[in-house]
Scaffold this motif. Sequence first.
Motif, mmCIF file in Angstrom:
data_model
loop_
_atom_site.group_PDB
_atom_site.id
_atom_site.type_symbol
_atom_site.label_atom_id
_atom_site.label_comp_id
_atom_site.label_asym_id
_atom_site.label_seq_id
_atom_site.Cartn_x
_atom_site.Cartn_y
_atom_site.Cartn_z
ATOM 1 N N ASN A 1 84.277 -14.044 -38.586
ATOM 2 C CA ASN A 1 85.706 -14.369 -38.487
ATOM 3 C C ASN A 1 86.363 -14.757 -39.806
ATOM 4 O OD1 ASN A 1 86.277 -14.398 -35.390
ATOM 5 N ND2 ASN A 1 84.390 -15.579 -35.597
ATOM 6 N N TYR A 2 85.606 -14.806 -40.898
ATOM 7 C CA TYR A 2 86.198 -15.313 -42.143
ATOM 8 C C TYR A 2 87.333 -14.438 -42.651
ATOM 9 C CZ TYR A 2 83.937 -11.892 -45.241
ATOM 10 O OH TYR A 2 83.571 -10.738 -45.880
ATOM 11 N N LYS A 3 87.274 -13.121 -42.385
ATOM 12 C CA LYS A 3 88.348 -12.241 -42.850
ATOM 13 C C LYS A 3 89.667 -12.555 -42.140
ATOM 14 C CE LYS A 3 85.395 -8.360 -44.197
ATOM 15 N NZ LYS A 3 85.056 -6.925 -43.964
ATOM 16 N N ILE A 4 89.589 -12.851 -40.845
ATOM 17 C CA ILE A 4 90.794 -13.226 -40.095
ATOM 18 C C ILE A 4 91.374 -14.521 -40.653
ATOM 19 C CG2 ILE A 4 91.659 -13.964 -37.838
ATOM 20 C CD1 ILE A 4 89.625 -12.130 -36.542
ATOM 21 N N ILE A 5 90.490 -15.486 -40.908
ATOM 22 C CA ILE A 5 90.944 -16.775 -41.436
ATOM 23 C C ILE A 5 91.590 -16.599 -42.798
ATOM 24 C CG2 ILE A 5 90.196 -19.083 -42.153
ATOM 25 C CD1 ILE A 5 87.887 -18.782 -40.103
ATOM 26 N N LEU A 6 90.967 -15.810 -43.673
ATOM 27 C CA LEU A 6 91.521 -15.573 -45.014
ATOM 28 C C LEU A 6 92.864 -14.866 -44.937
ATOM 29 C CD1 LEU A 6 88.373 -14.524 -47.074
ATOM 30 C CD2 LEU A 6 89.595 -16.700 -47.131
ATOM 31 N N LEU A 7 92.993 -13.928 -43.998
ATOM 32 C CA LEU A 7 94.262 -13.208 -43.843
ATOM 33 C C LEU A 7 95.394 -14.165 -43.487
ATOM 34 C CD1 LEU A 7 95.993 -10.642 -43.548
ATOM 35 C CD2 LEU A 7 95.174 -10.459 -41.194
ATOM 36 N N MET B 1 98.851 -20.524 -34.835
ATOM 37 C CA MET B 1 98.706 -20.260 -33.411
ATOM 38 C C MET B 1 98.145 -18.859 -33.169
ATOM 39 S SD MET B 1 101.724 -20.356 -30.530
ATOM 40 C CE MET B 1 102.556 -18.888 -31.142
ATOM 41 N N LEU B 2 98.652 -17.872 -33.880
ATOM 42 C CA LEU B 2 98.158 -16.508 -33.734
ATOM 43 C C LEU B 2 96.711 -16.386 -34.203
ATOM 44 C CD1 LEU B 2 101.269 -14.477 -34.975
ATOM 45 C CD2 LEU B 2 100.480 -14.764 -32.624
ATOM 46 N N CYS B 3 96.384 -17.084 -35.281
ATOM 47 C CA CYS B 3 95.017 -17.066 -35.793
ATOM 48 C C CYS B 3 94.051 -17.640 -34.765
ATOM 49 C CB CYS B 3 94.947 -17.852 -37.105
ATOM 50 S SG CYS B 3 93.307 -17.842 -37.883
ATOM 51 N N LEU B 4 94.411 -18.773 -34.174
ATOM 52 C CA LEU B 4 93.548 -19.409 -33.172
ATOM 53 C C LEU B 4 93.416 -18.551 -31.922
ATOM 54 C CD1 LEU B 4 94.791 -23.102 -33.511
ATOM 55 C CD2 LEU B 4 92.685 -22.107 -34.423
ATOM 56 N N LEU B 5 94.490 -17.867 -31.551
ATOM 57 C CA LEU B 5 94.443 -16.964 -30.396
ATOM 58 C C LEU B 5 93.411 -15.863 -30.615
ATOM 59 C CD1 LEU B 5 95.570 -15.726 -27.740
ATOM 60 C CD2 LEU B 5 97.306 -14.598 -29.139
ATOM 61 N N GLY C 1 89.475 -15.657 -28.648
ATOM 62 C CA GLY C 1 89.063 -14.520 -27.840
ATOM 63 C C GLY C 1 87.766 -13.888 -28.301
ATOM 64 N N ARG C 2 87.394 -14.133 -29.558
ATOM 65 C CA ARG C 2 86.151 -13.567 -30.100
ATOM 66 C C ARG C 2 84.950 -14.485 -29.896
ATOM 67 N NH1 ARG C 2 87.079 -9.726 -34.292
ATOM 68 N NH2 ARG C 2 85.349 -10.566 -35.506
ATOM 69 N N LEU C 3 85.202 -15.714 -29.448
ATOM 70 C CA LEU C 3 84.117 -16.683 -29.360
ATOM 71 C C LEU C 3 83.371 -16.672 -28.028
ATOM 72 C CD1 LEU C 3 85.748 -19.764 -31.150
ATOM 73 C CD2 LEU C 3 84.072 -18.159 -32.057
ATOM 74 N N VAL C 4 84.063 -16.292 -26.943
ATOM 75 C CA VAL C 4 83.402 -16.301 -25.630
ATOM 76 C C VAL C 4 83.619 -14.978 -24.892
ATOM 77 C CG1 VAL C 4 83.161 -17.469 -23.403
ATOM 78 C CG2 VAL C 4 83.662 -18.810 -25.449
ATOM 79 N N PHE D 1 90.817 -26.648 -40.627
ATOM 80 C CA PHE D 1 90.965 -25.950 -41.904
ATOM 81 C C PHE D 1 92.388 -25.446 -42.106
ATOM 82 C CE2 PHE D 1 91.118 -21.895 -44.190
ATOM 83 C CZ PHE D 1 90.693 -22.316 -45.441
ATOM 84 N N LEU D 2 92.945 -24.804 -41.080
ATOM 85 C CA LEU D 2 94.290 -24.245 -41.209
ATOM 86 C C LEU D 2 95.331 -25.327 -41.475
ATOM 87 C CD1 LEU D 2 94.155 -21.625 -38.312
ATOM 88 C CD2 LEU D 2 94.316 -21.104 -40.751
ATOM 89 N N VAL D 3 95.231 -26.447 -40.752
ATOM 90 C CA VAL D 3 96.213 -27.522 -40.923
ATOM 91 C C VAL D 3 96.012 -28.234 -42.261
ATOM 92 C CG1 VAL D 3 97.069 -29.706 -40.001
ATOM 93 C CG2 VAL D 3 96.502 -27.836 -38.445
ATOM 94 N N ILE D 4 94.756 -28.527 -42.607
ATOM 95 C CA ILE D 4 94.484 -29.205 -43.880
ATOM 96 C C ILE D 4 94.872 -28.319 -45.051
ATOM 97 C CG2 ILE D 4 92.645 -30.085 -45.378
ATOM 98 C CD1 ILE D 4 91.235 -31.076 -42.833
ATOM 99 N N TYR D 5 94.593 -27.024 -44.928
ATOM 100 C CA TYR D 5 94.965 -26.099 -46.010
ATOM 101 C C TYR D 5 96.471 -26.045 -46.198
ATOM 102 C CZ TYR D 5 95.663 -21.859 -48.696
ATOM 103 O OH TYR D 5 96.072 -20.974 -49.658
ATOM 104 N N SER D 6 97.211 -25.880 -45.095
ATOM 105 C CA SER D 6 98.674 -25.802 -45.201
ATOM 106 C C SER D 6 99.256 -27.116 -45.715
ATOM 107 C CB SER D 6 99.293 -25.432 -43.851
ATOM 108 O OG SER D 6 98.973 -26.387 -42.862
#
Length: 265
Positions: A13-19, A84-88, A92-95, A131-136
């Motif tokens: 999932n790192y590519k999605i997070i980086l995007l 929100m879109l990133c977490l969505l 869906g990829r985790l379970v 990560f997303l909140v701390i980064y922003s």
Amino acid sequence: MSLPLLRRELRANYKIILLFTAVITLYSTVIIAMYDPKLGASLNMMAESMPELFAAFGMTNAGATMLEFIINYLYGFILVVIPMLCLLLIAGRLVVRYVDQGSMAYLLATPNTRGTIIRTQILFLVLCTLFLVIYSSGLGLIASEMLFPGELDVSHYLLVNAGLLCLHLFLGGMCFFFSSVFSEQKKAYGCAGGCLVAFLLIQMLSQVSKQLEGLRLLTPLTLFQAKELAMESSEALMMAGCLAILGVILYIAAAQIFRRRNLSL
């Protein structure tokens, strides 16, 4: 918790997070660079010329301070929608993705129990949220200090971001809940995405006119009051706390459902 599974999810999932962090970087730096108290009157004039459009995105007032400006143009829509879109996508990829593709059988064949697997997946999504909140938050602090030293009210800015974290804990928990309930990706994404879109549309409509203001009671996004958090409103703090509690409840419910459900593997 399974460290090998955690590392596997990071590689997957790192590519999605980086995007999404790149998108956050682009929007945040551009908007912060636009800050200029002298332009406040011009921006307010633009808002008055298109009141419904600006109101829908929560951008009705440019504000007199840098914190007010950032809250108005980042926390009304951008830093709500992008994470929100990133977490969505990640939820869906985790379970449900494993169940839908038949890969869950391989996970369950490992020494890990269902409880270990679901706890690891929850931890990964929570870490992504952090990560997303701390980064922003960190990006906003650095960009503000570099471009406008001493202009940002740091303590209240961090308080707003604490509320943002509570919001995304709830939204991530909701997406993970649907991922744990369904066996098909399209159904999980459809329900989770449908709820998120409905929440956004209802909030936007409630901000357009006073006649529709009552609609805000139908969306949990109303519980994130960025402007009130910046003023240390006790009510806004309680609302943010409610979001965090609801998020924890959703994660716990998702874990219990996954551990007890019959999986077609």
